[in-house]
Design a protein around this motif. Sequence first.
Motif, PDB file in Angstrom:
ATOM      1  N   GLY A 108     -26.942 -14.003  10.962  1.00 53.77           N
ATOM      2  CA  GLY A 108     -27.977 -13.930  11.990  1.00 53.77           C
ATOM      3  C   GLY A 108     -28.449 -15.304  12.424  1.00 53.77           C
ATOM      4  N   ASP A 109     -29.454 -15.316  13.277  1.00 51.01           N
ATOM      5  CA  ASP A 109     -29.947 -16.565  13.862  1.00 51.01           C
ATOM      6  C   ASP A 109     -31.140 -17.106  13.079  1.00 51.01           C
ATOM      7  N   PHE A 110     -30.973 -17.195  11.756  1.00 47.51           N
ATOM      8  CA  PHE A 110     -32.030 -17.773  10.928  1.00 47.51           C
ATOM      9  C   PHE A 110     -31.405 -18.412   9.694  1.00 47.51           C
ATOM     10  N   ILE A 111     -32.071 -19.409   9.140  1.00 42.67           N
ATOM     11  CA  ILE A 111     -31.494 -20.275   8.115  1.00 42.67           C
ATOM     12  C   ILE A 111     -31.084 -19.503   6.866  1.00 42.67           C
ATOM     13  N   THR A 112     -31.940 -18.585   6.389  1.00 43.57           N
ATOM     14  CA  THR A 112     -31.584 -17.880   5.152  1.00 43.57           C
ATOM     15  C   THR A 112     -30.326 -17.037   5.339  1.00 43.57           C
ATOM     16  N   SER A 113     -30.069 -16.591   6.552  1.00 41.49           N
ATOM     17  CA  SER A 113     -28.827 -15.859   6.816  1.00 41.49           C
ATOM     18  C   SER A 113     -27.636 -16.804   6.757  1.00 41.49           C
ATOM     19  N   GLU A 171      -8.781  -3.796  11.729  1.00 37.26           N
ATOM     20  CA  GLU A 171      -8.690  -2.339  11.620  1.00 37.26           C
ATOM     21  C   GLU A 171      -9.924  -1.721  10.964  1.00 37.26           C
ATOM     22  N   PHE A 172     -10.726  -2.539  10.302  1.00 32.96           N
ATOM     23  CA  PHE A 172     -11.873  -2.059   9.530  1.00 32.96           C
ATOM     24  C   PHE A 172     -13.129  -2.242  10.374  1.00 32.96           C
ATOM     25  N   THR A 173     -13.649  -1.156  10.929  1.00 33.83           N
ATOM     26  CA  THR A 173     -14.772  -1.226  11.858  1.00 33.83           C
ATOM     27  C   THR A 173     -15.927  -0.387  11.319  1.00 33.83           C
ATOM     28  N   VAL A 174     -16.920  -1.052  10.758  1.00 32.30           N
ATOM     29  CA  VAL A 174     -18.071  -0.387  10.152  1.00 32.30           C
ATOM     30  C   VAL A 174     -19.343  -1.151  10.528  1.00 32.30           C
ATOM     31  N   PRO A 175     -20.509  -0.521  10.377  1.00 35.60           N
ATOM     32  CA  PRO A 175     -21.756  -1.227  10.684  1.00 35.60           C
ATOM     33  C   PRO A 175     -22.006  -2.379   9.707  1.00 35.60           C
ATOM     34  N   THR A 176     -22.540  -3.458  10.227  1.00 37.19           N
ATOM     35  CA  THR A 176     -22.986  -4.586   9.403  1.00 37.19           C
ATOM     36  C   THR A 176     -24.357  -5.028   9.898  1.00 37.19           C
ATOM     37  N   LEU A 177     -25.075  -5.739   9.039  1.00 38.75           N
ATOM     38  CA  LEU A 177     -26.379  -6.305   9.388  1.00 38.75           C
ATOM     39  C   LEU A 177     -26.357  -7.790   9.065  1.00 38.75           C
ATOM     40  N   PRO A 178     -27.156  -8.602   9.752  1.00 37.56           N
ATOM     41  CA  PRO A 178     -27.210 -10.024   9.410  1.00 37.56           C
ATOM     42  C   PRO A 178     -27.615 -10.202   7.952  1.00 37.56           C
ATOM     43  N   LEU A 179     -26.849 -11.010   7.232  1.00 41.08           N
ATOM     44  CA  LEU A 179     -27.160 -11.257   5.828  1.00 41.08           C
ATOM     45  C   LEU A 179     -28.563 -11.831   5.687  1.00 41.08           C
ATOM     46  N   ASN A 180     -29.288 -11.319   4.707  1.00 38.52           N
ATOM     47  CA  ASN A 180     -30.641 -11.783   4.461  1.00 38.52           C
ATOM     48  C   ASN A 180     -30.930 -11.619   2.971  1.00 38.52           C
ATOM     49  N   LYS A 181     -31.011 -12.732   2.249  1.00 42.30           N
ATOM     50  CA  LYS A 181     -31.179 -12.664   0.802  1.00 42.30           C
ATOM     51  C   LYS A 181     -32.510 -12.047   0.396  1.00 42.30           C
ATOM     52  N   THR A 182     -33.445 -11.948   1.334  1.00 41.35           N
ATOM     53  CA  THR A 182     -34.728 -11.310   1.010  1.00 41.35           C
ATOM     54  C   THR A 182     -34.642  -9.789   1.107  1.00 41.35           C
ATOM     55  N   LYS A 183     -33.489  -9.270   1.582  1.00 43.86           N
ATOM     56  CA  LYS A 183     -33.295  -7.825   1.684  1.00 43.86           C
ATOM     57  C   LYS A 183     -32.002  -7.421   0.971  1.00 43.86           C
ATOM     58  N   PRO A 184     -31.984  -7.531  -0.366  1.00 38.97           N
ATOM     59  CA  PRO A 184     -30.750  -7.275  -1.124  1.00 38.97           C
ATOM     60  C   PRO A 184     -30.301  -5.822  -1.107  1.00 38.97           C
ATOM     61  N   ASP A 185     -31.193  -4.890  -0.764  1.00 37.54           N
ATOM     62  CA  ASP A 185     -30.836  -3.476  -0.801  1.00 37.54           C
ATOM     63  C   ASP A 185     -30.297  -2.955   0.527  1.00 37.54           C
ATOM     64  N   GLU A 186     -30.196  -3.833   1.529  1.00 38.56           N
ATOM     65  CA  GLU A 186     -29.634  -3.403   2.806  1.00 38.56           C
ATOM     66  C   GLU A 186     -28.117  -3.242   2.694  1.00 38.56           C
ATOM     67  N   PRO A 187     -27.541  -2.158   3.258  1.00 39.50           N
ATOM     68  CA  PRO A 187     -26.076  -2.005   3.260  1.00 39.50           C
ATOM     69  C   PRO A 187     -25.454  -2.871   4.352  1.00 39.50           C
ATOM     70  N   ALA A 188     -25.564  -4.189   4.173  1.00 35.90           N
ATOM     71  CA  ALA A 188     -25.268  -5.126   5.259  1.00 35.90           C
ATOM     72  C   ALA A 188     -23.823  -5.596   5.297  1.00 35.90           C
ATOM     73  N   VAL A 189     -23.118  -5.564   4.166  1.00 35.66           N
ATOM     74  CA  VAL A 189     -21.779  -6.162   4.057  1.00 35.66           C
ATOM     75  C   VAL A 189     -20.732  -5.064   3.908  1.00 35.66           C
ATOM     76  N   GLY A 190     -19.810  -4.982   4.846  1.00 33.21           N
ATOM     77  CA  GLY A 190     -18.774  -3.958   4.794  1.00 33.21           C
ATOM     78  C   GLY A 190     -17.728  -4.249   3.738  1.00 33.21           C
ATOM     79  N   ILE A 191     -17.359  -3.235   2.947  1.00 27.75           N
ATOM     80  CA  ILE A 191     -16.346  -3.362   1.897  1.00 27.75           C
ATOM     81  C   ILE A 191     -15.186  -2.430   2.211  1.00 27.75           C
ATOM     82  N   CYS A 192     -13.990  -2.997   2.227  1.00 29.65           N
ATOM     83  CA  CYS A 192     -12.784  -2.266   2.631  1.00 29.65           C
ATOM     84  C   CYS A 192     -11.951  -1.887   1.409  1.00 29.65           C
TER      85      CYS A 192
END
Length: 619
Positions: A114-119, A319-340
């Motif tokens: 995302g557009d912030f330093i922690t990301s 080929e792997f198309t799933v939702p992602t969210l901007p990485l944010n270490k303050t939100k560790p419980d977000e399903p932000a990183v896609g795993i194939c």
Amino acid sequence: YYTSRLLNYSNEDFSALEKAIDHKRDFSFTASGIEAMLNQYTILSDDIPVETPQMLYMAIAMDVSSLVYGYNLSKVIEIYNALSMFKVTLPTPEMLALRTGSLDIASCETLRVGDFITSWTSGDTAIVEDTVQSKGLGMHIGDISSVGDKVKQGKIIHSGKIPILRSFEGLINKSSQNNRRGSLTAFVNFFDPEIIDILSLKSIKTAADKRINSLSYGICLHEIVYKRAKLGQDITLISSRDVDTKSVSEALASNNFDEIYTNWEQQCPDNERISARFLLETIAGERHDNSAYYIINIDEINKQTMYSEPIVQSNICVEFTVPTLPLNKTKPDEPAVGICVLSNINQGVVDIEELPTITALLVDMQTKLSALQTHATPQANAFVKHYRDIGIGFSNHAYWLADKGLRYGQEKALEEHNAWMEAFTFGLLNASCYLAQEIGAAPGFNIESTMNWIRSLPISYNHNWNGLIKHIGMYGLANCGLAMLPPSESSSIPSNQTSAMEPVRDLLTIKDKAGVSIKQFVPECLRLADKYDFAYDRVIARDYIKNVAVTQKWMDKAMSVSVSYNPKLYINEKVPMRVVINDIYFAKSKGVKTMYYHNVKVEGKEQEKSGCSNGSCDV
């Protein structure tokens, strides 16, 4: 060498499995197949294998059963037979990890900065940790500010995305391990103010010291680009800082992007405009020159999916198309990183009647295995728990066609493949619904988006779709995503399959795997020599895309689609750019979500690319 879990089998179990193992199957390998197996997958001690292929397959099956089926011998034998008879192929990470005690079985990850330093810092950490684990990375950067943007209340002028991409390259190079270099594909939106600069980063026209050669690039397109290019109109370049929106990338993924984008243009009348036709010509030209720019049709991805959340990117092999969210270490419980987690069915040997059994095995096995992994980023662990996404595909399509005496693009070929794909998708959905009755629906399962996708399928009712739809309404699905088509260059070699859906290049090809040159003949080379459809013997791209389009309709995620061109088939031995662009338009019109490599035959040189760029997605 093996996990201690195998010691929990009793002597009686070992005796029963010894009777089940068929060592004669080792002689079903081709010479290239056995060479690839020994060099890539078997465990070695002082360069000497400590296992035969049948021992390897049985040990993998035993380990899987120990992990998820409670040492069930019938399950061990079922998995062993599927592997050793080449009915299914597992991805390289699983082939290497299972039986050894490791659970690093994921093939790749999709990340978003995302557009912030922690990301940014979270993204840097994820790149290092995941590259060390040999994962390939897809990194979306579309929401990051562009060069010249004012940040920190105008006190600082942003340096843009190029320094960030150069930083990614450095992290990948630093983290590569054991002669297997890391790989990252960066994804950017078509309206990004730096789009033309990014399209020059691998160009042969760019000075060597200005290039970023270690990365590949995915360009996220939309129907609006194709329409305006056809009409000779311009597009406006818009930064994430130009408009008042949470995410320009998620806006691109929305159903009403045409309206949103038109409003943006009205808000930014002084922004730079470029010709939409020039943009498509530049993308096509760079694909033709170096094959490292991939096309991502974001609108098609979001129209054909079981996910309700916006999808803004793909992975390294698209080929792997799933939702992602901007990485944010303050939100560790977000399903932000896609795993194939993926695997393939051998279309050449698994017919429609056997698909229910094979799809049920893979859905159940891969879902339960993926739940056991622990990933470097907590957001990746959250993704696995929330979505339970898996990716089942198929391989050996070129052989399947040749064996039936069919050619790419033929009406009969499309009809027969469509019937196979309907059985394939029905089997996956049915297996996931059945599994949901055992372990519950995936927490992220969305009934409305799932039913919308199923209703879009060209169902012939050769299967009990009404009953399946009723059961999905009652129980849901254990997985939010089920199907995609990965490259199949590595694990397909031992079983002597052709790669995914692509036409073969010749009866004999030479592949460099693990530093060893492997000569591989196509399956049943002598019997079918005049039946194969070759990539460079005719103008084949459009006919190949027709087969791809049939497949894509039945897949909830995307496909690694690589097109091939032979300059000798055109006037002055040059592929006309209008042909390339027309094929891109044709693929889009057929609902194709992504386009991977663009291969051009070069005499006396193996310039063509295939498979996963770092091997992790190869099946």
